[in-house]
Scaffold this motif. Structure first.
Motif, PDB file in Angstrom:
ATOM      1  N   ILE A  82      75.328  67.632  49.920  1.00 27.26           N
ATOM      2  CA  ILE A  82      76.730  68.068  49.959  1.00 27.26           C
ATOM      3  C   ILE A  82      76.837  69.452  50.587  1.00 27.26           C
ATOM      4  CG2 ILE A  82      78.654  68.829  48.486  1.00 27.26           C
ATOM      5  CD1 ILE A  82      78.083  66.522  46.629  1.00 27.26           C
ATOM      6  N   MET A  83      75.862  70.310  50.283  1.00 28.55           N
ATOM      7  CA  MET A  83      75.891  71.672  50.833  1.00 28.55           C
ATOM      8  C   MET A  83      75.320  71.725  52.248  1.00 28.55           C
ATOM      9  SD  MET A  83      74.757  73.982  47.545  1.00 28.55           S
ATOM     10  CE  MET A  83      73.592  72.833  46.807  1.00 28.55           C
ATOM     11  N   HIS A  84      74.323  70.885  52.531  1.00 28.15           N
ATOM     12  CA  HIS A  84      73.580  71.083  53.771  1.00 28.15           C
ATOM     13  C   HIS A  84      74.140  70.318  54.962  1.00 28.15           C
ATOM     14  CE1 HIS A  84      69.903  72.774  51.438  1.00 28.15           C
ATOM     15  NE2 HIS A  84      70.916  73.605  51.525  1.00 28.15           N
ATOM     16  N   GLN A  85      74.774  69.172  54.722  1.00 24.04           N
ATOM     17  CA  GLN A  85      75.331  68.445  55.871  1.00 24.04           C
ATOM     18  C   GLN A  85      76.354  69.278  56.657  1.00 24.04           C
ATOM     19  OE1 GLN A  85      74.185  65.947  57.452  1.00 24.04           O
ATOM     20  NE2 GLN A  85      72.592  65.571  55.922  1.00 24.04           N
ATOM     21  N   PRO A  86      77.282  69.987  55.970  1.00 25.64           N
ATOM     22  CA  PRO A  86      78.287  70.751  56.724  1.00 25.64           C
ATOM     23  C   PRO A  86      77.713  71.922  57.545  1.00 25.64           C
ATOM     24  CG  PRO A  86      78.950  70.514  54.418  1.00 25.64           C
ATOM     25  CD  PRO A  86      77.545  70.031  54.514  1.00 25.64           C
ATOM     26  N   VAL A  87      76.491  72.378  57.223  1.00 24.68           N
ATOM     27  CA  VAL A  87      75.952  73.539  57.945  1.00 24.68           C
ATOM     28  C   VAL A  87      74.789  73.170  58.871  1.00 24.68           C
ATOM     29  CG1 VAL A  87      76.627  75.144  56.098  1.00 24.68           C
ATOM     30  CG2 VAL A  87      74.301  74.181  56.118  1.00 24.68           C
ATOM     31  N   LYS A  88      74.392  71.904  58.843  1.00 27.52           N
ATOM     32  CA  LYS A  88      73.143  71.521  59.523  1.00 27.52           C
ATOM     33  C   LYS A  88      73.164  71.821  61.030  1.00 27.52           C
ATOM     34  CE  LYS A  88      70.010  67.590  59.886  1.00 27.52           C
ATOM     35  NZ  LYS A  88      69.793  66.179  59.518  1.00 27.52           N
ATOM     36  N   GLU A  89      74.236  71.449  61.688  1.00 27.03           N
ATOM     37  CA  GLU A  89      74.301  71.645  63.145  1.00 27.03           C
ATOM     38  C   GLU A  89      74.230  73.128  63.501  1.00 27.03           C
ATOM     39  OE1 GLU A  89      73.851  69.669  65.682  1.00 27.03           O
ATOM     40  OE2 GLU A  89      73.474  68.195  64.092  1.00 27.03           O
ATOM     41  N   GLU A  90      75.028  73.915  62.759  1.00 30.48           N
ATOM     42  CA  GLU A  90      75.053  75.363  63.001  1.00 30.48           C
ATOM     43  C   GLU A  90      73.667  75.972  62.785  1.00 30.48           C
ATOM     44  OE1 GLU A  90      77.868  77.345  60.454  1.00 30.48           O
ATOM     45  OE2 GLU A  90      77.058  79.335  60.918  1.00 30.48           O
ATOM     46  N   VAL A  91      72.997  75.537  61.713  1.00 31.87           N
ATOM     47  CA  VAL A  91      71.670  76.077  61.410  1.00 31.87           C
ATOM     48  C   VAL A  91      70.684  75.702  62.518  1.00 31.87           C
ATOM     49  CG1 VAL A  91      69.696  75.889  59.821  1.00 31.87           C
ATOM     50  CG2 VAL A  91      72.010  76.192  58.908  1.00 31.87           C
ATOM     51  N   LEU A  92      70.698  74.438  62.922  1.00 33.95           N
ATOM     52  CA  LEU A  92      69.746  73.995  63.955  1.00 33.95           C
ATOM     53  C   LEU A  92      69.956  74.759  65.258  1.00 33.95           C
ATOM     54  CD1 LEU A  92      69.637  70.141  63.288  1.00 33.95           C
ATOM     55  CD2 LEU A  92      67.828  71.829  62.862  1.00 33.95           C
ATOM     56  N   GLN A  93      71.208  74.989  65.622  1.00 37.04           N
ATOM     57  CA  GLN A  93      71.492  75.728  66.862  1.00 37.04           C
ATOM     58  C   GLN A  93      70.953  77.151  66.770  1.00 37.04           C
ATOM     59  OE1 GLN A  93      72.652  74.663  69.882  1.00 37.04           O
ATOM     60  NE2 GLN A  93      71.956  76.741  70.368  1.00 37.04           N
ATOM     61  N   SER A  94      71.184  77.809  65.626  1.00 37.03           N
ATOM     62  CA  SER A  94      70.725  79.201  65.480  1.00 37.03           C
ATOM     63  C   SER A  94      69.205  79.293  65.414  1.00 37.03           C
ATOM     64  CB  SER A  94      71.327  79.840  64.229  1.00 37.03           C
ATOM     65  OG  SER A  94      72.724  79.801  64.280  1.00 37.03           O
ATOM     66  N   LEU A  95      68.556  78.290  64.797  1.00 34.12           N
ATOM     67  CA  LEU A  95      67.083  78.284  64.781  1.00 34.12           C
ATOM     68  C   LEU A  95      66.561  78.149  66.195  1.00 34.12           C
ATOM     69  CD1 LEU A  95      66.177  76.026  61.694  1.00 34.12           C
ATOM     70  CD2 LEU A  95      66.423  78.505  61.798  1.00 34.12           C
ATOM     71  N   SER A  96      67.207  77.312  66.973  1.00 30.08           N
ATOM     72  CA  SER A  96      66.807  77.116  68.363  1.00 30.08           C
ATOM     73  C   SER A  96      66.924  78.437  69.136  1.00 30.08           C
ATOM     74  CB  SER A  96      67.698  76.016  68.962  1.00 30.08           C
ATOM     75  OG  SER A  96      67.589  76.008  70.342  1.00 30.08           O
ATOM     76  N   ASP A  97      67.985  79.194  68.869  1.00 32.41           N
ATOM     77  CA  ASP A  97      68.151  80.498  69.530  1.00 32.41           C
ATOM     78  C   ASP A  97      66.995  81.435  69.181  1.00 32.41           C
ATOM     79  OD1 ASP A  97      70.510  79.508  70.474  1.00 32.41           O
ATOM     80  OD2 ASP A  97      71.797  80.626  69.071  1.00 32.41           O
ATOM     81  N   ILE A  98      66.577  81.419  67.907  1.00 33.62           N
ATOM     82  CA  ILE A  98      65.475  82.302  67.482  1.00 33.62           C
ATOM     83  C   ILE A  98      64.174  81.906  68.172  1.00 33.62           C
ATOM     84  CG2 ILE A  98      64.018  82.948  65.508  1.00 33.62           C
ATOM     85  CD1 ILE A  98      66.463  83.021  63.780  1.00 33.62           C
ATOM     86  N   ILE A  99      63.956  80.595  68.282  1.00 33.94           N
ATOM     87  CA  ILE A  99      62.737  80.147  68.969  1.00 33.94           C
ATOM     88  C   ILE A  99      62.761  80.612  70.429  1.00 33.94           C
ATOM     89  CG2 ILE A  99      61.442  78.107  69.746  1.00 33.94           C
ATOM     90  CD1 ILE A  99      62.506  76.713  67.135  1.00 33.94           C
ATOM     91  N   ASP A 100      63.952  80.611  71.029  1.00 32.84           N
ATOM     92  CA  ASP A 100      64.049  81.030  72.432  1.00 32.84           C
ATOM     93  C   ASP A 100      63.866  82.538  72.607  1.00 32.84           C
ATOM     94  OD1 ASP A 100      64.392  78.452  73.197  1.00 32.84           O
ATOM     95  OD2 ASP A 100      66.585  78.551  73.276  1.00 32.84           O
ATOM     96  N   ASP A 101      64.337  83.324  71.633  1.00 30.83           N
ATOM     97  CA  ASP A 101      64.231  84.792  71.848  1.00 30.83           C
ATOM     98  C   ASP A 101      63.184  85.472  70.965  1.00 30.83           C
ATOM     99  OD1 ASP A 101      65.371  85.227  69.379  1.00 30.83           O
ATOM    100  OD2 ASP A 101      67.358  85.708  70.162  1.00 30.83           O
ATOM    101  N   ASN A 102      62.371  84.681  70.250  1.00 25.02           N
ATOM    102  CA  ASN A 102      61.226  85.219  69.477  1.00 25.02           C
ATOM    103  C   ASN A 102      61.610  86.234  68.412  1.00 25.02           C
ATOM    104  OD1 ASN A 102      59.429  83.798  71.216  1.00 25.02           O
ATOM    105  ND2 ASN A 102      59.654  85.446  72.711  1.00 25.02           N
ATOM    106  N   SER A 103      62.805  86.166  67.888  1.00 21.02           N
ATOM    107  CA  SER A 103      63.213  87.191  66.899  1.00 21.02           C
ATOM    108  C   SER A 103      62.851  86.725  65.488  1.00 21.02           C
ATOM    109  CB  SER A 103      64.703  87.473  67.009  1.00 21.02           C
ATOM    110  OG  SER A 103      65.445  86.276  66.879  1.00 21.02           O
TER     111      SER A 103
END
Ligand SMILES: *Cc1c(COP(=O)(O)O)cnc(C)c1O
Length: 374
Positions: free
Chosen positions: A17-38
């Motif tokens: 219930i908590m994680h489905q609404p944020v999953k896409e946003e989280v995955l996108q931001s994790l992808s950004d971190i992988i790209d910029d090594n932060s």
């Protein structure tokens, strides 16, 4: 009323219930971190610290690895040293007390109140000695401890007050946020907490610049700047990935807490006139119902009955602190904690999570009632 033939499965917490609404946003931001090594102390951590300070109405927030670490650094930052005594409550999670021992200090326990099960302020003064340095007030199950009484005692005896707010994100006491009621407060973001990461995380919040600065050093190898290890700290940083999850989930926290409070009202309505003690919320408190803890003399049988009907429950906590092997080297008065010992055999935490439906709560209440009829 629910249809009695319907069989349901009620989890203790429904993370989806908590994680489905944020999953896409989280995955996108994790992808950004992988790209910029932060990965380490990146912008997501800073952003979360700013967001959580604002949420808690404090000037400073420092993200750390766990809630236990937040308590440890809180103790160190206020100057707790070896052999100092730290007063806290016997009815709490071991995570409140282990950091006291990690800091080299000695835990001194007092019993809890009959109603809220939080630390009994009337017992604190008798526990104070010349070695007492601080009080850790735990806001257990999501409800604030009696902070005015605790603060008055602390002021009178020149003690520091640390809040263990690991279960109280967003809770208020006389209109003030938990986390602003002492010198420094610790939060946990263990996944099951009201604000949970997708892994471990924690934070310390404070209005005092010097405390925040010290915790910032402690959590990063004691460094004031790179290779200047001015304090005996440790690697205890909030992970950038976890900060991403926390930023996404924090936006929902207010609604989620409101949902828990609504569930608590429904539970209380559905559990009247039973040989069961339901949670007491003091009128000046706004609990965030991290847990919905009832007391029942036939606790083990009730738990088994609910489990047989696919209703998951928990016990928080079955063994009082003074009876845990981890603390066997400290001397506690075996007669000193009658309330804590009694309730340890009676406590039962019913399912509680944001978005729990009225039908689900009705189902749980219905089965609790059936248990007492059989
Ligand atoms: C969860 C919790 C802690 C410890 O937090 P972690 O993030 O698991 O280290 C400490 N005190 C209380 C009351 C808790 O509920």
């Amino acid at each position: 009323m629910i249809l009695k033939q319907n069989v349901m499965n009620i989890p203790f917490i429904d993370f989806q219930i908590m994680h489905q609404p944020v999953k896409e946003e989280v995955l996108q931001s994790l992808s950004d971190i992988i790209d910029d090594n932060s990965f380490i102390l990146g912008p997501s951590v800073q952003e979360f610290e700013n967001n959580f300070a604002r949420f808690s109405n404090t000037k400073h927030c420092v993200g750390v690895a766990t809630g236990c670490d937040a308590i440890l650094w809180a103790l160190k930052s206020v100057g707790v040293k070896k052999s100092d005594e730290i007063i806290t409550v016997a009815n709490t999670y071991a995570g409140t007390v282990l950091p006291i021992t990690m800091a080299g200090a000695n835990p001194v326990l007092v019993d809890c109140c009959e109603d809220t099960l939080n630390i009994n302020p009337a017992l604190i003064e008798a526990a104070i000695t010349a070695k007492t340095k601080a009080i850790i007030a735990v806001h257990l199950y999501g409800q604030a401890a009696d902070m005015d009484e605790i603060s008055a005692i602390a002021k009178k005896h020149d003690l520091l007050v640390i809040e263990d707010a690991a279960q109280a994100h967003g809770a208020t006491y006389k209109g003030k946020s938990c986390g602003t009621l002492g010198d420094v407060a610790a939060f946990s973001f263990y996944p099951g907490k009201n604000l949970g990461a997708m892994g471990d995380g924690g934070a310390a919040v404070t209005n005092k610049q010097e405390i925040a600065d010290l915790i910032r050093c402690y959590r990063n190898y004691g460094q004031s700047k790179k290779y200047y290890h001015d304090y005996p700290g440790w690697n205890s940083r909030l992970d950038s990935f976890q900060a991403v999850a926390l930023n996404a989930k924090l936006k929902h926290l207010k609604n989620w807490n409101e949902s828990r409070r609504e569930s608590a009202i429904l539970y209380k309505e559905g559990l009247t006139d039973l040989p069961l003690i339901i949670p007491v919320e003091k009128s000046h408190n706004e609990s965030v119902y991290h847990l919905f803890v009832v007391r029942c003399k036939q606790r083990d049988q009730l738990q088994e009955y609910l489990s047989k009907h696919n209703i998951q429950t928990g016990i928080h906590y079955p063994i009082p602190i003074h009876k845990l092997g981890a603390f066997k080297d400290y001397s506690f008065n075996p007669e000193g904690y009658p309330v804590t010992e009694t309730v340890a055999d009676e406590l039962l935490s019913l399912p509680m999570f944001p978005g729990m439906s009225a039908v689900q709560i009705d189902y749980v209440c219905d089965h609790v009632q059936r248990f007492f009829k059989t």
